[in-house]
Design an enzyme around this catalytic site. Sequence first.
Site, short mmCIF file in Angstrom:
data_model
loop_
_atom_site.label_atom_id
_atom_site.label_comp_id
_atom_site.label_asym_id
_atom_site.label_seq_id
_atom_site.Cartn_x
_atom_site.Cartn_y
_atom_site.Cartn_z
N TYR A 235 4.34 5.85 3.13
CA TYR A 235 3.70 6.70 4.49
C TYR A 235 3.11 5.95 5.57
CZ TYR A 235 -0.97 5.46 1.91
OH TYR A 235 -1.87 4.70 1.42
N ARG A 389 -8.77 0.51 15.09
CA ARG A 389 -7.32 -0.60 14.91
C ARG A 389 -6.52 0.29 15.13
NH1 ARG A 389 -5.72 -0.55 8.50
NH2 ARG A 389 -6.31 1.54 8.43
#
Length: 390
Positions: A235, A389
């Site tokens: 995913y 991130r």
Amino acid sequence: MIFNHFETGRSFAEKLDREDKLRHFRDKFYNPEENTIYLDGNSLGKLPLATRENLKQVIDGQWGTRLIRSWNEGWYSRSAESGKKLARIIGAGEDEVIISDSTSMNLYKLAYAALRLRTGRKKIVSDELNFPTDLYVLQGLIDQFGEDYELKLARSENGITVSLEEIEKVVDGDTALVVLSHVAFKSAFMYDMKAVSSLVHRKGALVLWDLSHAAGAVPVDLQGSRTDLAVGCTYKYLNGGPGAPAYLYISKEIQEKLFSPVWGWFGEADPFAFDLEYRPAPGIRKFLVGTPPVLSLEAIDPGLDIILEAGMDNLRKKSVMQSQYLVLLFEQLLKEHGFSMGSPADPALRGSHLSFQHPEAYRICKALIEPQNTHIRVIPDFRAPDNIRV
């Protein structure tokens, strides 16, 4: 690879966009919000347009019209067929990968099988940068196998990387299994897979890689690196959808030596014989368990097709250029405002994401996602305590 010809102006970025040979792939994804810059593909990949059409056909044509007949028209073999396609992306043989369960469940099955194969060895090795769930699974295994077993973590001196020397310090003749993430989830530090596998094998242990932040993001060569075992999710960079089924890899060399701790009818030699005594299927199929989630399985292939069409080498080249460009922007625009780099400086040592650190990382992420003074929304990803991130 160092790029020293970058500029920070908008016009230069637009020039790079125009020259990008992969730019047309943007049109293969669902992009309803043109004012949103999505930088969180390392947690959930975007929706391929082909997936929407594929699922509609599966729901209306296969489930709706063909009903139970669809099991004999592709559903039953979907785990293996999608595994063959994924194998081309991660450098594996087509009979070495199968789609099954979740990453954690696959890690449990393979780690358990490895410990049984290396009976007499009592140590599992991982590192301080590994994804916590992986460590939880290993701790649970130790609880099952007994107090004679131990989990030893290689240290990271900077919280960003782990040296090969640190791995070598903790791998010894009592080590049964080494479990590492090829790309670390926070810092994006990337191991030299071949070097680690070689070290582990010299000690007589098996190596198991978690590819969740690597597959679809960086070139992976499981056969070339002589990897024994691997798991990963679909995913993130593989764009299989939220909660999409995971996969596992077992080298052909050891498939018949390993046995799954979880016995289910899809892993039985002849599942439709309905015998009362279990007989494991040959090869990798014995690591299947129960009935697979067909709709989720059918959502995986379009993302794999896009990656195969684009080519992993092309994707990696673009990824390095983009990340190096972001590093330049960090140096010139962010560093003076209290940001620090939480990823390796050398692109050869990191995957496809960058981690920027700041004491107010959470609030910064929230402000980017829910802006007050601009119509541009940026979606990064926060990881405690101070990582942004992208």
